[in-house]
Design an enzyme around this catalytic site. Sequence first.
Site, short mmCIF file in Angstrom:
data_model
loop_
_atom_site.label_atom_id
_atom_site.label_comp_id
_atom_site.label_asym_id
_atom_site.label_seq_id
_atom_site.Cartn_x
_atom_site.Cartn_y
_atom_site.Cartn_z
N HIS A 103 0.79 -1.14 0.16
CA HIS A 103 0.11 0.00 -0.02
C HIS A 103 0.84 1.25 0.00
O HIS A 103 1.92 1.20 0.48
CB HIS A 103 -0.96 -0.02 1.15
CG HIS A 103 -2.01 1.28 1.19
ND1 HIS A 103 -1.61 2.53 1.60
CD2 HIS A 103 -3.27 1.23 0.77
CE1 HIS A 103 -2.72 2.98 1.28
NE2 HIS A 103 -3.70 2.47 0.89
N GLU A 175 -4.12 1.69 -7.23
CA GLU A 175 -4.63 2.93 -6.25
C GLU A 175 -3.78 4.05 -6.51
O GLU A 175 -2.59 4.17 -5.84
CB GLU A 175 -4.60 2.53 -4.76
CG GLU A 175 -5.38 1.26 -4.50
CD GLU A 175 -5.61 1.14 -2.90
OE1 GLU A 175 -6.81 1.19 -2.42
OE2 GLU A 175 -4.59 0.98 -2.19
P1 PGA Z 1 -9.85 5.51 0.78
O1 PGA Z 1 -8.75 4.58 0.78
O2 PGA Z 1 -10.84 4.83 0.06
O3 PGA Z 1 -9.96 6.13 2.16
O4 PGA Z 1 -9.33 6.91 -0.21
C1 PGA Z 1 -8.30 3.81 -0.28
C2 PGA Z 1 -7.21 3.01 0.36
O5 PGA Z 1 -5.99 3.36 0.71
O6 PGA Z 1 -7.21 1.68 -0.26
#
Ligand code: PGA
Length: 254
Positions: A103, A175
């Site tokens: 992440h 992401e």
């Molecule tokens: P968020 O987080 O939906 O709060 O933007 C997404 C993530 O970090 O996977």
Amino acid sequence: MERIDGAPWVGTSWKMTKTLAEGREFARGLAEALAAEPRLRERVRPFVIPPHTALAAVAAELEGSGVVVGAQNAHWEDAGAWTGEVSVPQVADAGAALVEIGHSERREHFGETVETTAAKVAATLRHGLTPLLCVGEPAEVRDAGGSAEHILAQVRGALDGLSEEELGRVLVAYEPIWAIGEHGRPATVPELEAPFAALQGEFGSRTAAILYGGSVHQDNAAELLAMDDVDGLFVGRAAWRLEGYLELLRLAAG
Ligand code: PGA
């Protein structure tokens, strides 16, 4: 229960939120809701990634519910002198079937690199768990037109050397860093077309699924899921309340 082919993955990581009691309450409510609405389980692949402290309790509540439970991180070694870390066998022992890896918050604050993500993917597969590899580019890279190249390099590096069978067990979440969290803004459908085409083109048929994450909310989830190249959603804030998560599952179930 038969799940329909191609059902989208819709999951949430709780990041560093929720006490044990809060985690248990969410999980119990989720199990009850899925038992009452079996079509959600047939049409969606739900997953929940609690903090390590709540992993065993959440996994126990969700046993038999059809929800995959994951860990937010795990070390690449099985055991040893790694103070503060937990290993893949340890998270598996606590009930995890999936491990989130790479992440952007871990890359930024905890020194996660292409090398460590590769080691963690390998360890996760070695123990029979599902890796959820997260990749994404910063805004400067997007502005310079380098998104696809950046994320492909992250995925290639993390999955280098895997057999096709192993690749077939990997989930990827795209992401974009600029889309995540309180200061992020959700990516639009047009912005996602090129990065998803690049990911699907090289890895789509070889990995288990490619998800989108970053400011997914109840009002943009349907259009994101309607994209052919998006196999599911990875959600933070909008799914931290059970009602919010159920609403997303219902949207995904159609
Ligand atoms: P968020 O987080 O939906 O709060 O933007 C997404 C993530 O970090 O996977």
